[in-house]
Design a protein around this motif. Structure first.
Motif, short mmCIF file in Angstrom:
data_model
loop_
_atom_site.label_atom_id
_atom_site.label_comp_id
_atom_site.label_asym_id
_atom_site.label_seq_id
_atom_site.Cartn_x
_atom_site.Cartn_y
_atom_site.Cartn_z
N THR A 46 0.83 -1.20 0.00
CA THR A 46 0.00 0.00 0.00
C THR A 46 0.87 1.26 0.00
OG1 THR A 46 -1.77 -1.15 1.18
CG2 THR A 46 -1.83 1.24 1.24
N GLN A 47 2.01 1.18 0.70
CA GLN A 47 2.94 2.32 0.73
C GLN A 47 3.47 2.60 -0.67
OE1 GLN A 47 6.21 1.76 3.45
NE2 GLN A 47 7.12 3.74 3.02
N VAL A 48 3.79 1.55 -1.40
CA VAL A 48 4.28 1.72 -2.77
C VAL A 48 3.18 2.32 -3.65
CG1 VAL A 48 5.10 0.51 -4.84
CG2 VAL A 48 5.93 -0.18 -2.60
N ILE A 75 8.43 10.57 -2.41
CA ILE A 75 7.98 9.19 -2.29
C ILE A 75 8.59 8.48 -1.09
CG2 ILE A 75 7.43 8.88 -4.72
CD1 ILE A 75 10.13 7.58 -5.11
N GLY A 76 9.27 9.24 -0.21
CA GLY A 76 9.73 8.68 1.04
C GLY A 76 10.70 7.52 0.87
N THR A 77 10.35 6.39 1.50
CA THR A 77 11.27 5.24 1.51
C THR A 77 11.05 4.27 0.36
OG1 THR A 77 9.75 4.04 2.96
CG2 THR A 77 11.47 5.33 4.02
N VAL A 78 10.17 4.61 -0.56
CA VAL A 78 9.89 3.72 -1.69
C VAL A 78 10.89 4.00 -2.82
CG1 VAL A 78 8.20 3.06 -3.43
CG2 VAL A 78 7.45 3.63 -1.11
N PRO A 79 11.54 2.97 -3.36
CA PRO A 79 12.48 3.18 -4.47
C PRO A 79 11.80 3.89 -5.63
CG PRO A 79 12.61 0.93 -3.65
CD PRO A 79 11.43 1.56 -2.97
#
Length: 264
Positions: A15-17, A97-101
């Motif tokens: 969901t974060q992605v 996008i924070g910690t998402v590659p």
């Protein structure tokens, strides 16, 4: 950690992605502009206006035209995703996008673009009508189900079919909020998100993300991207085309959705 907790965590990661991808510029498709552009070569102005105000099905647009438009959209997005060019140049850099590659978020962004296009041409309501910065829970749940269908998750197909039946039965122009966020569809959404998280993001998050180059590289290599994105898009197209909501002549009216918990 129990298996249930592990799946829940994986679902949260997925969901974060998805949420990060939905914030990328160019991911959200303007339904009215898309339908007008996609249909202008095939339909009369009256049909286009009805398709936008109501749905392509209500406008009586033949399934042959729907299929041709869908194929054109798939071809366009497939050509773009191979080079990941459409969503390049993120304002504010990676902070958005924070910690998402970034590459993974961009790949998911292309999946969300084609999911929206296929949904709109197959007579689904607008997912981002309010154009808010944050994606609402019902839209998030629906997109999770669409991505699940793309990945061949069987229960996701059932979930999409149930939501389509609710929209058709309740003659609505919006997603069934309650069913998708706390009603009968929500448990399906959680299972699908968990499955996708385990299969798509578990290694990325477990490897400290930045070190997961082999995983990201494999997903984003041109040939493999082309070999996965195209069949996944076709899978969603086929499923949406099979639903009653898509059939020409199916009308919706100006009515509010009534969350029918009894629909199975």
């Amino acid at each position: 950690m129990t298996e249930t907790q592990e799946i829940d965590n994986a679902g949260s990661n997925f969901t974060q992605v998805l949420d990060a991808a939905a914030k990328l510029p160019g991911v959200r498709i303007n339904r009215a502009i898309y339908l007008r552009t996609a249909l202008k070569r095939h339909c009369t102005e009256e049909q286009i206006k009805t398709a936008i105000a109501d749905s392509p099905a209500a406008a009586g647009i033949p399934l042959k035209v729907i299929a041709e438009v869908a194929n054109t959209s798939i071809a366009y997005e497939t050509s773009k995703v191979t080079g990941l060019s459409t969503l390049a140049g993120i304002p504010g850099g990676l902070a958005i996008i924070g910690t998402v590659p970034a590459d993974l978020a961009q790949y998911m962004g292309h999946m969300l673009r084609i999911a929206q296009k296929l949904a709109y041409i197959h007579s689904w309501p607008d997912f981002f009508a309010d154009a808010d910065d944050e994606i609402d829970e019902a839209t998030e749940s629906m997109l999770i189900l669409f991505v699940g269908v793309m990945f061949g998750v069987q229960i996701a197909q059932g979930g999409v079919a149930k939501v389509a039946n609710m929209i058709a039965a309740n003659v609505a122009k919006k997603l069934p909020q309650q069913a998708l966020t706390q009603g009968i569809i929500y448990p399906i959404v959680k299972k699908v998100a968990g499955y996708l998280g385990v299969n798509m993001t578990k290694k990325l998050f477990a490897s400290g993300i930045a070190k997961a180059i082999p995983v990201v590289g494999a997903v984003l290599s041109g040939g493999l991207t082309l070999g996965t994105f195209l069949p996944m898009s076709k899978r969603l197209q086929k499923h949406l085309a099979s639903l009653e909501l898509t059939k020409p002549g199916h009308r919706t009216e100006d009515a509010e959705i009534i969350d029918a918990e009894v629909i199975h």
